[in-house]
Design a protein around this motif. Structure first.
Motif, PDB file in Angstrom:
ATOM      1  N   GLU A 177       0.995  -1.218  -0.024  1.00  0.00           N
ATOM      2  CA  GLU A 177      -0.142   0.130   0.218  1.00  0.00           C
ATOM      3  C   GLU A 177       0.882   1.082   0.099  1.00  0.00           C
ATOM      4  O   GLU A 177       0.492   2.142  -0.814  1.00  0.00           O
ATOM      5  CB  GLU A 177      -0.920   0.112   1.315  1.00  0.00           C
ATOM      6  N   ALA A 178       2.002   1.312   0.913  1.00  0.00           N
ATOM      7  CA  ALA A 178       2.942   2.503   0.830  1.00  0.00           C
ATOM      8  C   ALA A 178       3.614   2.748  -0.607  1.00  0.00           C
ATOM      9  O   ALA A 178       3.849   3.914  -0.928  1.00  0.00           O
ATOM     10  CB  ALA A 178       3.984   2.142   2.052  1.00  0.00           C
ATOM     11  N   ALA A 179       3.650   1.539  -1.274  1.00  0.00           N
ATOM     12  CA  ALA A 179       4.545   1.671  -2.374  1.00  0.00           C
ATOM     13  C   ALA A 179       3.466   1.416  -3.727  1.00  0.00           C
ATOM     14  O   ALA A 179       4.069   1.244  -4.710  1.00  0.00           O
ATOM     15  CB  ALA A 179       5.626   0.441  -2.679  1.00  0.00           C
ATOM     16  N   LYS A 180       2.368   1.880  -3.484  1.00  0.00           N
ATOM     17  CA  LYS A 180       1.424   1.740  -4.392  1.00  0.00           C
ATOM     18  C   LYS A 180       1.414   2.623  -5.711  1.00  0.00           C
ATOM     19  O   LYS A 180       2.426   3.644  -5.834  1.00  0.00           O
ATOM     20  CB  LYS A 180      -0.066   2.312  -4.025  1.00  0.00           C
ATOM     21  N   MET A 238       9.203  10.071  -3.836  1.00  0.00           N
ATOM     22  CA  MET A 238       9.851  10.559  -2.706  1.00  0.00           C
ATOM     23  C   MET A 238       8.813  10.209  -1.472  1.00  0.00           C
ATOM     24  O   MET A 238       9.393  10.019  -0.406  1.00  0.00           O
ATOM     25  CB  MET A 238       9.953  12.090  -2.798  1.00  0.00           C
ATOM     26  N   MET A 239       7.349  10.276  -1.904  1.00  0.00           N
ATOM     27  CA  MET A 239       6.738  10.007  -0.708  1.00  0.00           C
ATOM     28  C   MET A 239       6.651   8.613  -0.388  1.00  0.00           C
ATOM     29  O   MET A 239       6.400   8.160   0.868  1.00  0.00           O
ATOM     30  CB  MET A 239       5.089  10.446  -1.204  1.00  0.00           C
ATOM     31  N   ILE A 240       6.643   7.860  -1.347  1.00  0.00           N
ATOM     32  CA  ILE A 240       6.931   6.212  -1.082  1.00  0.00           C
ATOM     33  C   ILE A 240       8.095   5.981  -0.265  1.00  0.00           C
ATOM     34  O   ILE A 240       8.138   5.403   0.938  1.00  0.00           O
ATOM     35  CB  ILE A 240       7.059   5.508  -2.295  1.00  0.00           C
ATOM     36  N   GLN A 241       9.070   6.736  -0.520  1.00  0.00           N
ATOM     37  CA  GLN A 241      10.278   6.523   0.087  1.00  0.00           C
ATOM     38  C   GLN A 241      10.244   6.839   1.703  1.00  0.00           C
ATOM     39  O   GLN A 241      10.987   6.444   2.543  1.00  0.00           O
ATOM     40  CB  GLN A 241      11.580   7.140  -0.522  1.00  0.00           C
ATOM     41  N   LEU A 242       9.656   8.099   1.986  1.00  0.00           N
ATOM     42  CA  LEU A 242       9.112   8.421   3.292  1.00  0.00           C
ATOM     43  C   LEU A 242       8.653   7.494   3.869  1.00  0.00           C
ATOM     44  O   LEU A 242       8.967   7.190   5.227  1.00  0.00           O
ATOM     45  CB  LEU A 242       8.570   9.823   3.309  1.00  0.00           C
ATOM     46  N   ARG A 243       7.494   6.911   3.271  1.00  0.00           N
ATOM     47  CA  ARG A 243       6.744   5.888   4.214  1.00  0.00           C
ATOM     48  C   ARG A 243       7.369   4.805   4.303  1.00  0.00           C
ATOM     49  O   ARG A 243       7.394   4.198   5.600  1.00  0.00           O
ATOM     50  CB  ARG A 243       5.525   5.640   3.197  1.00  0.00           C
ATOM     51  N   TRP A 262      11.288  -3.131  -1.381  1.00  0.00           N
ATOM     52  CA  TRP A 262      10.063  -2.420  -1.851  1.00  0.00           C
ATOM     53  C   TRP A 262      10.801  -1.054  -2.535  1.00  0.00           C
ATOM     54  O   TRP A 262      10.314  -0.453  -3.563  1.00  0.00           O
ATOM     55  CB  TRP A 262       8.976  -2.200  -1.221  1.00  0.00           C
ATOM     56  N   GLU A 263      11.497  -0.403  -1.671  1.00  0.00           N
ATOM     57  CA  GLU A 263      12.197   0.741  -2.107  1.00  0.00           C
ATOM     58  C   GLU A 263      12.937   0.398  -3.528  1.00  0.00           C
ATOM     59  O   GLU A 263      13.044   1.319  -4.208  1.00  0.00           O
ATOM     60  CB  GLU A 263      13.111   1.189  -1.152  1.00  0.00           C
ATOM     61  N   ALA A 264      13.820  -0.530  -3.665  1.00  0.00           N
ATOM     62  CA  ALA A 264      14.522  -0.673  -4.650  1.00  0.00           C
ATOM     63  C   ALA A 264      13.673  -1.104  -5.923  1.00  0.00           C
ATOM     64  O   ALA A 264      14.035  -0.437  -7.194  1.00  0.00           O
ATOM     65  CB  ALA A 264      15.294  -2.071  -4.528  1.00  0.00           C
ATOM     66  N   LYS A 265      12.592  -1.604  -5.835  1.00  0.00           N
ATOM     67  CA  LYS A 265      11.442  -1.809  -6.746  1.00  0.00           C
ATOM     68  C   LYS A 265      10.961  -0.559  -7.152  1.00  0.00           C
ATOM     69  O   LYS A 265      10.795  -0.222  -8.483  1.00  0.00           O
ATOM     70  CB  LYS A 265      10.481  -2.742  -6.355  1.00  0.00           C
TER      71      LYS A 265
END
Length: 185
Positions: A33-36, A42-47, A89-92
């Motif tokens: 959900e965070a990486a939707k 940038m928002m995904i990385q923060l979450r 998830w961040e790498a993806k």
């Protein structure tokens, strides 16, 4: 909320293993959900960094009120595997590895779950998890898993069934999943 297959899979775990299983499933859902897709990277990385930071702290200092985080307390000694999921998830999302790191982190999270539950056949868990995460890459017969890891066998069997395609046969598929749940493969 768990889908029906996840609920069926969890029903085959011993009561003592369910909290750890549920925590992993809900954590994966929370990260997805965070990486939707469609969100600002940038928002995904923060979450994701929030989760990484929390999991790097002792569980006693985690903030109260986040149910997924509360469920992860049983994972405290295997927090490194959960941080690996966050990194995957961040790498993806922001990397260019095509999800390779995430797939490896997901496999290792099941191995960490097995360690957490006191399982010793980690190679069998790793093989089954790899078949779940990348179902088209293996044609070998799955190993028989211990009762605490039966949900993994069910999820793998469904992934393999989905990979085969064809017309869904709900009763036959349910019978197959129940057989896998009972036998462990």
């Amino acid at each position: 909320m768990l889908d029906p297959i996840e609920r069926l899979a969890l029903s085959y775990a011993p009561r003592s293993a369910r909290a750890a299983w549920e925590a992993l499933i809900f954590f994966n859902l929370k990260l997805a959900e965070a990486a939707k897709p469609g969100r600002e990277p940038m928002m995904i990385q923060l979450r994701l960094s929030w989760w990484r930071d929390r999991l790097s702290e002792p569980a006693d200092s985690w903030p109260k009120g986040e149910p997924v985080l509360a469920g992860l307390k049983v994972w405290e000694r295997e927090a490194a595997a959960l941080i690996g999921l966050v990194d995957g998830w961040e790498a993806k999302i922001v990397g260019e590895d095509g999800g390779v790191e995430l797939a490896q982190a997901q496999i290792e999270s099941y191995v960490a779950l097995a360690r957490l539950l006191g399982e010793t056949e980690l190679a069998d868990v790793r093989q089954t998890a790899a078949q779940l995460i990348t179902p088209g890459r293996s044609s070998s017969r799955p190993p028989k898993l211990a009762r605490a890891m039966r949900p993994l066998a069910i999820l793998r069997a469904l992934a393999m069934r989905t990979e085969q395609g064809g017309e869904p046969t709900p009763l036959r598929d349910l019978a197959m999943l129940m057989r896998v749940g009972l036998l462990g493969r």
